[in-house]
Motif scaffolding. Structure first.
Motif, PDB file in Angstrom:
ATOM      1  N   LEU A 112       0.934  -1.248  -0.133  1.00 30.88           N
ATOM      2  CA  LEU A 112       0.061  -0.098   0.072  1.00 30.88           C
ATOM      3  C   LEU A 112       0.786   0.991  -0.145  1.00 30.88           C
ATOM      4  CD1 LEU A 112      -2.865  -1.113   2.777  1.00 30.88           C
ATOM      5  CD2 LEU A 112      -2.955  -1.011  -0.032  1.00 30.88           C
ATOM      6  N   GLY A 113       1.909   1.482   0.654  1.00 32.73           N
ATOM      7  CA  GLY A 113       2.744   2.311   0.900  1.00 32.73           C
ATOM      8  C   GLY A 113       3.843   2.324  -0.189  1.00 32.73           C
ATOM      9  N   ALA A 114       4.783   1.747  -0.173  1.00 33.07           N
ATOM     10  CA  ALA A 114       6.128   1.947  -1.015  1.00 33.07           C
ATOM     11  C   ALA A 114       5.527   1.437  -2.565  1.00 33.07           C
ATOM     12  CB  ALA A 114       7.168   0.832  -0.550  1.00 33.07           C
ATOM     13  N   ARG A 115       4.664   0.489  -2.673  1.00 33.06           N
ATOM     14  CA  ARG A 115       4.313   0.060  -4.087  1.00 33.06           C
ATOM     15  C   ARG A 115       3.143   0.697  -4.807  1.00 33.06           C
ATOM     16  NH1 ARG A 115       7.884  -1.477  -6.846  1.00 33.06           N
ATOM     17  NH2 ARG A 115       6.629  -2.404  -8.210  1.00 33.06           N
ATOM     18  N   GLY A 116       2.468   1.549  -3.862  1.00 32.37           N
ATOM     19  CA  GLY A 116       1.211   2.364  -4.267  1.00 32.37           C
ATOM     20  C   GLY A 116       0.063   1.750  -4.497  1.00 32.37           C
ATOM     21  N   HIS A 117      -0.080   0.543  -3.989  1.00 31.40           N
ATOM     22  CA  HIS A 117      -1.323  -0.147  -4.526  1.00 31.40           C
ATOM     23  C   HIS A 117      -2.543   0.386  -3.598  1.00 31.40           C
ATOM     24  CE1 HIS A 117       0.108  -3.088  -7.247  1.00 31.40           C
ATOM     25  NE2 HIS A 117       1.122  -2.999  -6.363  1.00 31.40           N
ATOM     26  N   HIS A 118      -3.621   0.112  -4.111  1.00 25.71           N
ATOM     27  CA  HIS A 118      -5.061   0.781  -3.160  1.00 25.71           C
ATOM     28  C   HIS A 118      -5.799  -0.579  -2.997  1.00 25.71           C
ATOM     29  CE1 HIS A 118      -7.070  -0.243  -7.144  1.00 25.71           C
ATOM     30  NE2 HIS A 118      -8.204  -0.178  -6.531  1.00 25.71           N
ATOM     31  N   ARG A 119      -5.304  -1.906  -3.324  1.00 28.79           N
ATOM     32  CA  ARG A 119      -6.169  -2.806  -2.988  1.00 28.79           C
ATOM     33  C   ARG A 119      -5.356  -4.195  -3.314  1.00 28.79           C
ATOM     34  NH1 ARG A 119      -8.736  -6.310  -6.969  1.00 28.79           N
ATOM     35  NH2 ARG A 119     -10.326  -7.599  -6.078  1.00 28.79           N
ATOM     36  N   ILE A 120      -5.557  -5.166  -2.210  1.00 32.34           N
ATOM     37  CA  ILE A 120      -4.697  -6.509  -2.104  1.00 32.34           C
ATOM     38  C   ILE A 120      -5.718  -7.437  -1.921  1.00 32.34           C
ATOM     39  CG2 ILE A 120      -2.662  -7.737  -0.922  1.00 32.34           C
ATOM     40  CD1 ILE A 120      -2.178  -4.513  -1.687  1.00 32.34           C
ATOM     41  N   VAL A 121      -5.368  -8.562  -2.875  1.00 34.32           N
ATOM     42  CA  VAL A 121      -6.255  -9.737  -2.629  1.00 34.32           C
ATOM     43  C   VAL A 121      -5.568 -11.035  -1.978  1.00 34.32           C
ATOM     44  CG1 VAL A 121      -7.796  -9.148  -4.489  1.00 34.32           C
ATOM     45  CG2 VAL A 121      -5.884 -10.479  -4.945  1.00 34.32           C
ATOM     46  N   ILE A 122      -6.132 -11.777  -1.629  1.00 32.98           N
ATOM     47  CA  ILE A 122      -5.917 -13.009  -1.259  1.00 32.98           C
ATOM     48  C   ILE A 122      -6.899 -14.183  -1.467  1.00 32.98           C
ATOM     49  CG2 ILE A 122      -6.223 -12.926   1.141  1.00 32.98           C
ATOM     50  CD1 ILE A 122      -3.244 -14.041   1.830  1.00 32.98           C
ATOM     51  N   ASP A 123      -6.524 -15.446  -1.430  1.00 34.48           N
ATOM     52  CA  ASP A 123      -7.655 -16.418  -1.701  1.00 34.48           C
ATOM     53  C   ASP A 123      -7.247 -17.730  -1.085  1.00 34.48           C
ATOM     54  OD1 ASP A 123      -5.317 -17.301  -3.211  1.00 34.48           O
ATOM     55  OD2 ASP A 123      -6.018 -17.318  -5.308  1.00 34.48           O
ATOM     56  N   LEU A 162     -11.893 -18.907  -1.278  1.00 33.00           N
ATOM     57  CA  LEU A 162     -12.509 -17.656  -0.628  1.00 33.00           C
ATOM     58  C   LEU A 162     -11.899 -16.562  -1.150  1.00 33.00           C
ATOM     59  CD1 LEU A 162     -14.910 -16.328   1.016  1.00 33.00           C
ATOM     60  CD2 LEU A 162     -13.374 -16.362   3.013  1.00 33.00           C
ATOM     61  N   LEU A 163     -12.426 -15.606  -2.051  1.00 33.57           N
ATOM     62  CA  LEU A 163     -11.651 -14.340  -2.469  1.00 33.57           C
ATOM     63  C   LEU A 163     -11.875 -13.183  -1.483  1.00 33.57           C
ATOM     64  CD1 LEU A 163      -9.967 -12.902  -4.620  1.00 33.57           C
ATOM     65  CD2 LEU A 163     -12.149 -12.315  -5.672  1.00 33.57           C
ATOM     66  N   MET A 164     -10.740 -13.057  -0.770  1.00 34.34           N
ATOM     67  CA  MET A 164     -10.702 -11.601   0.075  1.00 34.34           C
ATOM     68  C   MET A 164     -10.040 -10.495  -0.392  1.00 34.34           C
ATOM     69  SD  MET A 164     -10.111 -13.996   3.557  1.00 34.34           S
ATOM     70  CE  MET A 164     -10.631 -12.924   4.716  1.00 34.34           C
ATOM     71  N   ASP A 165     -10.431  -9.465  -0.092  1.00 31.87           N
ATOM     72  CA  ASP A 165      -9.753  -8.274  -0.282  1.00 31.87           C
ATOM     73  C   ASP A 165      -9.629  -7.415   0.681  1.00 31.87           C
ATOM     74  OD1 ASP A 165     -11.811  -6.563  -0.496  1.00 31.87           O
ATOM     75  OD2 ASP A 165     -11.735  -6.233  -2.750  1.00 31.87           O
ATOM     76  N   LEU A 166      -8.686  -6.380   0.587  1.00 29.58           N
ATOM     77  CA  LEU A 166      -8.333  -5.358   1.543  1.00 29.58           C
ATOM     78  C   LEU A 166      -7.993  -3.942   0.768  1.00 29.58           C
ATOM     79  CD1 LEU A 166      -6.261  -5.312   4.609  1.00 29.58           C
ATOM     80  CD2 LEU A 166      -5.672  -3.677   3.032  1.00 29.58           C
ATOM     81  N   LEU A 167      -8.793  -2.830   1.191  1.00 31.56           N
ATOM     82  CA  LEU A 167      -8.312  -1.580   0.637  1.00 31.56           C
ATOM     83  C   LEU A 167      -7.572  -0.701   1.334  1.00 31.56           C
ATOM     84  CD1 LEU A 167     -12.069  -0.925  -0.803  1.00 31.56           C
ATOM     85  CD2 LEU A 167     -10.198  -1.879  -2.046  1.00 31.56           C
ATOM     86  N   ALA A 168      -6.812   0.195   0.750  1.00 28.05           N
ATOM     87  CA  ALA A 168      -6.199   1.307   1.306  1.00 28.05           C
ATOM     88  C   ALA A 168      -7.093   1.715   2.585  1.00 28.05           C
ATOM     89  CB  ALA A 168      -5.556   2.144   0.510  1.00 28.05           C
ATOM     90  N   GLY A 169      -6.456   1.996   3.668  1.00 23.47           N
ATOM     91  CA  GLY A 169      -7.201   2.514   4.979  1.00 23.47           C
ATOM     92  C   GLY A 169      -8.026   1.289   5.606  1.00 23.47           C
TER      93      GLY A 169
END
Length: 172
Positions: A112-123, A162-169
């Protein structure tokens, strides 16, 4: 936190560093434990593993200078779909000690910080309750069930993911 000179990432309990050749035998031992093999199968049997996939960024998970597992991420760089995905395995001997949560949280903060992503997924596998609890504790939320998503390592059949995601913040 990232140590930009070495590529290391630092959590509260773990240090993550790019995988080295000297880590491979311990990572293979962990992959061959019954609990990890049930989820990851023959991952380490691919020629050149863990250096075989140029799209995967892989870190050895260290606790007290001992390799305890591996965490990896891949990035989708297409601007319309930009995000990152992560995967992790830990030695069953250290399950329940918070190393998974700390490793996931550390990589998520880096992405989220150094790489600048707004969304991360895991399955995770839909029946992997411990993994789902771990990811939920970091801030991941279920998005949906992927039916017959992954073939069991023993070839016995397909299981749901199970698809899970996390957004910045949302990281906790």
């Amino acid at each position: 936190m990232t140590d930009n000179r070495s590529g290391w990432l630092h959590g509260e309990l773990v240090r993550l560093r790019p995988v080295r050749g000297s880590d491979v035998s311990e990572l293979l031992r962990i992959l061959r434990t019954e609990e990890v093999w049930r989820r990851w199968g023959e991952e380490g049997a691919r020629p050149g593993w863990p250096f075989d996939d140029p799209d995967a960024v892989r870190y050895a998970i260290l606790r007290h200078d001992a390799v305890r597992g591996l965490i990896q991420y891949e990035e989708e760089t297409e601007p319309m779909y930009r995000h990152a995905s992560i995967d992790i395995f830990l030695d069953p001997a250290v399950h329940g000690q918070g190393l998974g949560r700390d490793s996931v949280r550390t990589v998520v903060r880096h992405l989220l910080g150094a790489r600048g992503h707004h969304r991360i997924v895991i399955d995770p596998a839909a029946d992997n309750e411990a993994a789902i609890r771990c990811y939920s504790a970091v801030g991941f939320r279920p998005v949906g069930l992927m039916r017959r998503y992954e073939l069991a390592p023993d070839g016995s059949g397909w299981h749901d993911g199970l698809l899970m995601d996390l957004l910045a913040g949302e990281v906790t």
